[in-house]
Design a protein around this motif. Structure first.
Motif, PDB file in Angstrom:
ATOM      1  N   ARG A 289      -6.285  11.534  31.468  1.00 13.44           N
ATOM      2  CA  ARG A 289      -6.098  12.745  30.683  1.00 13.44           C
ATOM      3  C   ARG A 289      -6.804  12.640  29.339  1.00 13.44           C
ATOM      4  NH1 ARG A 289      -1.072  12.348  30.012  1.00 13.44           N
ATOM      5  NH2 ARG A 289      -0.546  13.127  32.096  1.00 13.44           N
ATOM      6  N   SER A 290      -6.748  11.459  28.702  1.00 13.05           N
ATOM      7  CA  SER A 290      -7.326  11.293  27.371  1.00 13.05           C
ATOM      8  C   SER A 290      -7.844   9.871  27.207  1.00 13.05           C
ATOM      9  CB  SER A 290      -6.277  11.615  26.299  1.00 13.05           C
ATOM     10  OG  SER A 290      -6.820  11.427  25.006  1.00 13.05           O
ATOM     11  N   PRO A 291      -9.078   9.602  27.673  1.00 12.23           N
ATOM     12  CA  PRO A 291      -9.609   8.225  27.588  1.00 12.23           C
ATOM     13  C   PRO A 291      -9.736   7.701  26.164  1.00 12.23           C
ATOM     14  CG  PRO A 291     -10.931   9.594  29.055  1.00 12.23           C
ATOM     15  CD  PRO A 291     -10.010  10.517  28.328  1.00 12.23           C
ATOM     16  N   PHE A 292      -9.999   8.583  25.195  1.00 16.09           N
ATOM     17  CA  PHE A 292     -10.237   8.148  23.822  1.00 16.09           C
ATOM     18  C   PHE A 292      -9.016   8.337  22.916  1.00 16.09           C
ATOM     19  CE2 PHE A 292     -14.365   9.422  25.561  1.00 16.09           C
ATOM     20  CZ  PHE A 292     -15.092   8.265  25.358  1.00 16.09           C
ATOM     21  N   GLY A 293      -7.963   8.883  23.436  1.00 14.97           N
ATOM     22  CA  GLY A 293      -6.779   9.102  22.621  1.00 14.97           C
ATOM     23  C   GLY A 293      -5.916   7.860  22.510  1.00 14.97           C
ATOM     24  N   LEU A 294      -5.023   7.878  21.535  1.00 16.05           N
ATOM     25  CA  LEU A 294      -4.076   6.784  21.372  1.00 16.05           C
ATOM     26  C   LEU A 294      -3.012   6.846  22.472  1.00 16.05           C
ATOM     27  CD1 LEU A 294      -3.584   6.891  17.492  1.00 16.05           C
ATOM     28  CD2 LEU A 294      -4.817   5.147  18.805  1.00 16.05           C
ATOM     29  N   PRO A 295      -2.462   5.691  22.871  1.00 15.32           N
ATOM     30  CA  PRO A 295      -1.398   5.704  23.887  1.00 15.32           C
ATOM     31  C   PRO A 295      -0.108   6.291  23.308  1.00 15.32           C
ATOM     32  CG  PRO A 295      -1.785   3.472  23.078  1.00 15.32           C
ATOM     33  CD  PRO A 295      -2.844   4.336  22.484  1.00 15.32           C
ATOM     34  N   LEU A 296       0.247   7.497  23.741  1.00 12.85           N
ATOM     35  CA  LEU A 296       1.446   8.155  23.216  1.00 12.85           C
ATOM     36  C   LEU A 296       2.727   7.537  23.768  1.00 12.85           C
ATOM     37  CD1 LEU A 296       0.236  11.876  23.379  1.00 12.85           C
ATOM     38  CD2 LEU A 296       0.137  10.277  21.458  1.00 12.85           C
ATOM     39  N   SER A 297       2.652   6.990  24.957  1.00 13.26           N
ATOM     40  CA  SER A 297       3.804   6.307  25.563  1.00 13.26           C
ATOM     41  C   SER A 297       3.346   4.921  26.001  1.00 13.26           C
ATOM     42  CB  SER A 297       4.335   7.101  26.751  1.00 13.26           C
ATOM     43  OG  SER A 297       4.745   8.397  26.352  1.00 13.26           O
ATOM     44  N   PRO A 298       3.217   3.982  25.049  1.00 10.96           N
ATOM     45  CA  PRO A 298       2.674   2.658  25.376  1.00 10.96           C
ATOM     46  C   PRO A 298       3.486   1.954  26.458  1.00 10.96           C
ATOM     47  CG  PRO A 298       2.856   2.965  22.997  1.00 10.96           C
ATOM     48  CD  PRO A 298       3.601   4.101  23.630  1.00 10.96           C
ATOM     49  N   THR A 299       2.791   1.267  27.330  1.00 10.69           N
ATOM     50  CA  THR A 299       3.429   0.511  28.393  1.00 10.69           C
ATOM     51  C   THR A 299       2.702  -0.821  28.579  1.00 10.69           C
ATOM     52  OG1 THR A 299       3.946   0.484  30.763  1.00 10.69           O
ATOM     53  CG2 THR A 299       2.008   1.730  30.080  1.00 10.69           C
ATOM     54  N   LEU A 300       3.442  -1.837  28.975  1.00 14.13           N
ATOM     55  CA  LEU A 300       2.871  -3.162  29.235  1.00 14.13           C
ATOM     56  C   LEU A 300       2.737  -3.429  30.731  1.00 14.13           C
ATOM     57  CD1 LEU A 300       4.842  -5.281  26.587  1.00 14.13           C
ATOM     58  CD2 LEU A 300       2.506  -4.419  26.409  1.00 14.13           C
TER      59      LEU A 300
ATOM     60  N   ALA B  84      -5.478  -0.321  27.795  1.00 13.22           N
ATOM     61  CA  ALA B  84      -4.609  -1.329  28.389  1.00 13.22           C
ATOM     62  C   ALA B  84      -3.132  -0.972  28.250  1.00 13.22           C
ATOM     63  CB  ALA B  84      -4.880  -2.687  27.742  1.00 13.22           C
ATOM     64  N   PHE B  85      -2.795  -0.125  27.276  1.00 15.59           N
ATOM     65  CA  PHE B  85      -1.401   0.243  27.042  1.00 15.59           C
ATOM     66  C   PHE B  85      -1.066   1.623  27.610  1.00 15.59           C
ATOM     67  CE2 PHE B  85      -2.363  -2.849  23.747  1.00 15.59           C
ATOM     68  CZ  PHE B  85      -1.258  -3.675  23.790  1.00 15.59           C
ATOM     69  N   LYS B  86      -1.962   2.213  28.378  1.00 18.41           N
ATOM     70  CA  LYS B  86      -1.731   3.533  28.954  1.00 18.41           C
ATOM     71  C   LYS B  86      -1.405   3.432  30.438  1.00 18.41           C
ATOM     72  CE  LYS B  86      -5.012   5.897  25.856  1.00 18.41           C
ATOM     73  NZ  LYS B  86      -6.270   6.680  25.784  1.00 18.41           N
ATOM     74  N   THR B  87      -0.887   4.529  30.963  1.00 21.90           N
ATOM     75  CA  THR B  87      -0.772   4.664  32.409  1.00 21.90           C
ATOM     76  C   THR B  87      -2.077   5.252  32.943  1.00 21.90           C
ATOM     77  OG1 THR B  87       0.153   6.890  32.251  1.00 21.90           O
ATOM     78  CG2 THR B  87       1.713   5.040  32.211  1.00 21.90           C
ATOM     79  N   GLN B  88      -2.229   5.199  34.247  1.00 23.46           N
ATOM     80  CA  GLN B  88      -3.442   5.747  34.847  1.00 23.46           C
ATOM     81  C   GLN B  88      -3.589   7.237  34.513  1.00 23.46           C
ATOM     82  OE1 GLN B  88      -5.836   4.220  36.274  1.00 23.46           O
ATOM     83  NE2 GLN B  88      -6.836   5.496  37.820  1.00 23.46           N
ATOM     84  N   ALA B  89      -2.505   7.974  34.591  1.00 24.15           N
ATOM     85  CA  ALA B  89      -2.570   9.415  34.310  1.00 24.15           C
ATOM     86  C   ALA B  89      -2.929   9.669  32.850  1.00 24.15           C
ATOM     87  CB  ALA B  89      -1.235  10.073  34.661  1.00 24.15           C
ATOM     88  N   ASP B  90      -2.333   8.894  31.933  1.00 20.57           N
ATOM     89  CA  ASP B  90      -2.633   9.070  30.505  1.00 20.57           C
ATOM     90  C   ASP B  90      -4.091   8.768  30.202  1.00 20.57           C
ATOM     91  OD1 ASP B  90      -0.062   9.846  29.972  1.00 20.57           O
ATOM     92  OD2 ASP B  90       0.613   7.850  29.368  1.00 20.57           O
ATOM     93  N   PHE B  91      -4.619   7.735  30.836  1.00 22.78           N
ATOM     94  CA  PHE B  91      -6.016   7.371  30.575  1.00 22.78           C
ATOM     95  C   PHE B  91      -6.963   8.446  31.084  1.00 22.78           C
ATOM     96  CE2 PHE B  91     -10.083   5.406  31.433  1.00 22.78           C
ATOM     97  CZ  PHE B  91     -10.309   4.669  30.293  1.00 22.78           C
TER      98      PHE B  91
END
Length: 278
Positions: A45-56, A36-43
């Motif tokens: 790229r890494s579905p199970f990783g922590l959100p490195l650049s959190p966004t609301l 929920a705190f990721k962008t589409q590209a971040d998700f």
């Protein structure tokens, strides 16, 4: 030596098994809240990783839709149905546990048997009843139906607990001049906080997540509950995974809060009355 090893490895295996089961159960929740705190590209790229650049941004898109209306509708329906169910069930259970009247066992057996009837069997008769009353797409119809479906289990659970209240305590209250109502309000109810909290949590989980009846009976857009709205929301934003995750997180968060604050009472309620007099 072999006996000692078995004693040491037994608990270790059990704890390891529980840890694996807990990990499997919590993994979807972790993916949902982090996604929920990721962008589409971040998700992607890494579905199970922590959100490195959190966004609301996902939560913003969710809340700009009809989510506030759906959320408040679910709060109204769930809150009213659970409160009324517990109040009615407590009164009925006290009658079954404390009073003797002809046909008590038969009536209680009939009420308990209603627990096995699936709601889908009642869907068409309930819709026809709601149409005749002019209650389609109204909160009162859904609340009344939810109460009727939750009452059998609620009465059964509270009757079992009320039956374990020590008779000496009830007799002492009667000797002191307390009426049945006074005994119920001042003695029985304070002792029933744990089972009632358990019952409240179970009923909240069911009413909040119920979809079939709400989907058929609540046809007006401004009266839809959160589960109905979330179903259409997932179809609308099927390609925007973070937005869907944000919507699911908002729908899940109230349940997590209810359980976290009531988990101690929930566990106590599961064991309450297990031993006569407790």
């Amino acid at each position: 030596m072999n006996t000692f090893l078995r004693r040491r490895t037994g608990p270790t295996v059990r704890y390891l098994l529980l840890a694996v089961v807990a990990f499997i159960a919590l993994l979807p929740t972790y993916v949902m809240f982090t996604g929920a705190f990721k962008t589409q590209a971040d998700f992607l790229r890494s579905p199970f990783g922590l959100p490195l650049s959190p966004t609301l941004a996902g939560f913003g898109r969710v809340w700009s839709a009809q989510f506030p209306t759906w959320f408040s509708n679910s709060v109204i329906v769930t809150g009213a149905s659970v409160i009324l169910t517990i109040a009615i069930a407590a009164l009925a259970a006290w009658g079954f546990a404390n009073w003797n009247f002809p046909g008590k066992s038969t009536l209680l057996a009939v009420i308990i048997s209603l627990m096995v009837i699936p709601p889908v069997v009642l869907l068409i008769p309930l819709f026809q009843m709601g149409a005749q009353l002019g209650w389609i797409s109204t909160f009162q119809l859904l609340i009344v139906i939810y109460i009727g479906l939750m009452l059998p289990f609620s009465i059964f659970m509270l009757t079992n607990f009320f039956s374990t209240v020590p008779s000496s305590m009830l007799e002492a209250a009667k000797v002191d001049g307390a009426s049945s109502w006074t005994t119920f309000v001042r003695i029985v109810l304070p002792l029933s906080k744990a089972p009632m909290a358990t019952l409240a949590i179970v009923n909240v989980l069911w009413a909040w997540n119920e979809l079939l009846l709400a989907l058929v009976l609540m046809q007006s857009n401004d009266k839809k509950t959160l589960m109905i709205g979330l179903t259409g929301f997932q179809s609308r934003y099927s390609l925007d995974i973070p937005t869907v995750m944000a919507g699911m997180a908002i729908a899940t968060l109230p349940l997590l809060v209810v359980y976290l604050f009531g988990q101690r009472s929930f566990i106590q309620g599961l064991t309450a009355g297990a031993i006569k007099g407790e």
